[in-house]
Every structure is written in structure tokens, then in C-alpha cells.
Design an enzyme around this catalytic site. Structure first.
Site, PDB file in Angstrom:
ATOM      1  N   ASN A 208       0.849  -1.181   0.000  1.00  0.00           N
ATOM      2  CA  ASN A 208       0.000   0.000   0.000  1.00  0.00           C
ATOM      3  C   ASN A 208       0.892   1.240   0.000  1.00  0.00           C
ATOM      4  O   ASN A 208       2.115   1.129  -0.053  1.00  0.00           O
ATOM      5  CB  ASN A 208      -0.961  -0.018   1.194  1.00  0.00           C
ATOM      6  N   PHE A 323      -5.240   2.067  14.460  1.00  0.00           N
ATOM      7  CA  PHE A 323      -5.419   3.120  13.467  1.00  0.00           C
ATOM      8  C   PHE A 323      -6.425   2.649  12.427  1.00  0.00           C
ATOM      9  O   PHE A 323      -6.482   1.451  12.106  1.00  0.00           O
ATOM     10  CB  PHE A 323      -4.087   3.464  12.784  1.00  0.00           C
ATOM     11  N   LYS A 341     -12.492  -5.032  16.949  1.00  0.00           N
ATOM     12  CA  LYS A 341     -11.143  -5.487  17.273  1.00  0.00           C
ATOM     13  C   LYS A 341     -10.936  -5.659  18.774  1.00  0.00           C
ATOM     14  O   LYS A 341     -10.143  -6.488  19.203  1.00  0.00           O
ATOM     15  CB  LYS A 341     -10.096  -4.498  16.745  1.00  0.00           C
TER      16      LYS A 341
END
Length: 402
Positions: A208, A323, A341
Site C-alpha cells: 500500500n 489506526f 477489534k
């Protein structure tokens, strides 16, 4: 940075002991006083005369020095320093420290001290990777001992890999970080950063656009507040933070292993842009064009590092920060991610190409916690990092940074 500080330097017996001559010079240039201690084996690599000449102080090596011990010299040596530095920290010295042995001056000093300790390991790669050495290092980290290095590279024995002692200036930076007074002094914090590269074949990979700039800035801000930082980074463009323990990885699987190896820590900040998928079976040789036929790539899901750490039953950091880089519905997607999460905080940002954030020098984030959403204005990534580090300090200690 080091003016007026007293360093007790314990020199172990390894070929890297020669670097300590330059280390002593660098420390004294910065105003530090260096009291040298040499193991018997260290004297096989550098002479006490050379060490004493550069340090400007007597070299200590004998536990049974009658003059010194009449005044309990080994106790005094261990208590008057601002920091004890072990360089090179050989496999033998690390084993003695982890096992609580005290059968020579160096190991007795390390047992008798209540002063912070910084180790710079140096040894053959096989010795460093041996399970016993790794257990000893993990034990010492759990006891609060700091580490700098080792680096990977060519060795005197002809092998290549991790085990080279950090360079003198790297150790100086680590010493400076260890001596900094700050709200995070004594706190060990993990930061992940950069992209991951997932191989397709030996010459191609999935990646990425992350530069790693925000992760590096966060690590520097934490170091400035006195934290001990373990910095696990993918192949990022950004400069590595000086004074941090650097762990370089390529893939998501390697990053997870490095993260698990860095625990325990007081806090984990997961700023890395980890690839969600990898090629299930990467080719061992370059994939060739064959008559215009397109290759078929089967994908598999990568391990979820943030969720894995957030949901640990034992060894979970007290604060886990994730993040979320989003291109639409930034806050709502990030809030859902935090719940899914299991992390404590999420730092969310809009990474649409027109924002220029991905790979740029600025960021605009939303900090999402149990208390709600804080919308931070667009600012430099260094300023985002400073504000986040100060929030971490308040969370962990109740103290505000300078």
C-alpha cells in the site's frame, strides 16, 4: 544531553569490545563521566590501559580488590551511576543477569545495582537466536532492562545475521533516551509502522502507499517523553527513530511474530498499514507471461495483528491503540472497528487521494475512545504524534508531558 551524567560501562568479552573505545570517547565529548568495568575475557580484546586512557578513570575488574572492597567498592560502583551500560552484552553476561549469578565483579555489580540498566548485545547469530538467549532477553526485558540492538550484518566469524553490536552513536542515542526525565520514563511501548509487503513471486508483491511517517513520528514523540520504544516497521520510506529498538519486517506474518516477541509492554500503538490479504501460495520463481494468459492469484486473509493483541487473555498491554485509514464514513467505520477489534482507542483518518495524507507530511485525525470522539484539526504528523504521546502518558501515568 549527557552533561554531568555518570555512566558505569561494563565491557564484556567479545570482538565488539573494540567499539567501546569509540563509545567512551563519544560519551565524554557529550559531558558524561565513564567508569569502566571489564570482565576478564574483555581484556583479551581491548587493553585496560586503552580503556583507562580514554575514560580518564581507573578500570575496575577484580571483585576481590582489597583496597576497594574494604570500602565495599562493588556496592558503591553499582549505586553512584546514573545508568549502567553493558556493551558488549555477551550471551554469557545476559545469562548471568537473567539467572541472578554474581561470581565476578561485572555480574555482582549488576546484581547489587538499583540503577537502570541498558544492554547492547553482541554475539554470533546462532548464539543470539538460540532459545536460551531469547528466553534470557525476554526475562531481562520483563525485569525492566533496556536493550539497544543488536544489528544485522556480517560477523567476524564469517556468518551474517542479527548479533552485531549497535554502533557507538546508536548506543549514545539509547543512553540519552534512557536518561531523559519524562512522564513515560521506565515505560516500554510498542509501535508498529509502515506498510507490509506480501510476496506474489520473488520480484513482485502486494503493498500500500504508507510511508511510515506517522509511525516514526509517534515513536520519536514517545521517546521524547522518556519511553523505551520497540519500533516494528515494514519496508517504509520514513527514517527510523533514533533511540528506539528497531525490528525490521516484510510481511504481516513477520510483523505479528515481531509484535508477540516484543511483549510484554505497557502500551501498543498499531500505526502500521498491514495488508489485509496475501497470495495464498506465492510462487518460488518469477511468474512469466504465457501467450497473453492472465495468472490466477488465490488470496488468503492475513493475521489480524490489532485484534490478536487486543483480545489476548494474558499479556495484553494496558493500552492498545489502533489506526483506521478510511476513505468514506471515517468516524462510523472507525467506531465499528474499535468494537470489533477490542482495542481501547482508534485513531481514524481520511486517506482519500485528494487529502494528500497518505504519504504526506500532514494529518487530520479523530481520536475515538470510550469517552467519545475527539476531532483534531489538520496539523503536521509530528504534532499529531506529540498530542497522541501526551495522551498516552496521561493514560498510563496520570502525568502530562512538557
Amino acid at each position: 544531553m549527557l552533561d554531568g551524567k555518570r555512566i558505569l560501562l561494563i565491557i564484556g568479552g567479545g570482538i565488539a569490545a573494540y567499539k567501546c573505545l569509540d563509545l567512551i570517547r563519544r560519551l565524554r565529548e557529550r559531558g558524561a563521566a565513564v567508569t569502566p568495568v571489564m570482565t576478564r575475557a574483555a581484556g583479551e580484546f581491548v587493553t585496560p590501559l586503552s580503556v583507562a586512557a580514554l575514560a580518564g578513570e581507573t578500570v575496575h575488574s577484580d571483585l576481590f580488590d582489597l583496597t576497594s572492597e574494604a570500602e565495599m567498592g562493588h556496592i558503591q560502583l553499582s549505586r553512584v551511576a546514573d545508568l549502567v551500560v553493558v556493551a558488549p552484552a555477551t550471551a554469557d553476561l545476559l545469562a548471568k543477569m537473567a539467572g541472578g549469578q554474581a561470581n565476578d565483579l561485572a555480574s555482582t555489580l549488576l546484581m547489587a545495582t538499583d540503577t537502570p540498566v541498558l544492554c547492547a548485545p553482541a554475539m554470533n547469530v546462532r548464539m543470539f537466536e538460540h532459545a536460551a538467549t531469547q528466553r534470557n532477553i525476554a526475562t531481562l526485558k520483563g525485569d525492566g532492562v533496556r536493550f539497544v540492538g543488536p544489528n544485522a550484518g556480517d560477523m567476524a566469524c564469517g556468518e551474517y545475521g542479527p548479533g552485531r553490536m549497535s554502533e557507538p552513536m546508536e548506543i549514545v542515542e539509547a543512553i540519552g533516551a534512557a536518561l531523559k526525565a519524562g512522564p513515560l520514563a521506565g515505560k516500554r511501548i510498542l509501535v508498529t509502522s509502515g506498510p507490509t509487503h506480501e510476496p506474489i513471486d520473488p520480484v513482485r508483491y502486494i503493498a500500500n502507499r504508507s510511508s511510515g511517517a506517522q509511525g516514526s513520528a509517534i515513536a520519536r514523540a514517545l521517546l521524547a517523553l522518556g519511553a523505551e520504544v520497540v519500533f516494528v516497521t515494514g519496508p517504509a520510506e520514513a527514517a527510523r527513530p533514533e533511540g528506539a529498538e528497531i525490528v525490521e519486517v516484510e510481511s504481516a506474518a513477520e510483523m505479528l511474530a515481531a509484535v508477540e516477541g516484543a511483549l510484554p509492554v505497557e502500551a501498543g500503538i498499531f500505526a502500521a498499514a498491514v495488508a489485509d490479504w496475501r497470495v495464498a501460495s506465492a510462487s518460488g520463481s518469477k511468474i512469466k507471461k504465457v501467450g497473453g494468459k492472465l495468472p490466477v492469484l488465490e488470496f488468503a486473509e492475513n493475521p489480524d495483528i490489532l485484534a490478536t493483541v487486543s483480545q489476548m487473555q494474558t499479556g495484553r498491554p494496558g493500552l492498545v491503540v489502533g489506526f483506521a485509514a478510511e476513505t468514506d464514513d471515517v468516524v462510523s467505520h472507525a467506531e465499528a472497528k474499535r468494537k470489533r477489534k477490542g482495542c481501547d482507542w482508534i485513531v481514524a483518518n481520511d486517506v482519500r487521494p485528494e487529502t494528500g495524507i497518505m504519504g504526506g507530511s500532514e494529518n487530520a485525525v479523530h481520536l475515538i475512545t470510550d469517552a467519545g470522539v475527539e476531532d483534531w484539526p489538520r496539523m503536521s504528523k509530528d504534532e499529531v504524534a506529540r498530542r497522541l504521546a501526551e495522551r498516552v502518558a496521561v493514560e498510563l501515568t496520570g502525568a502530562h508531558g512538557a
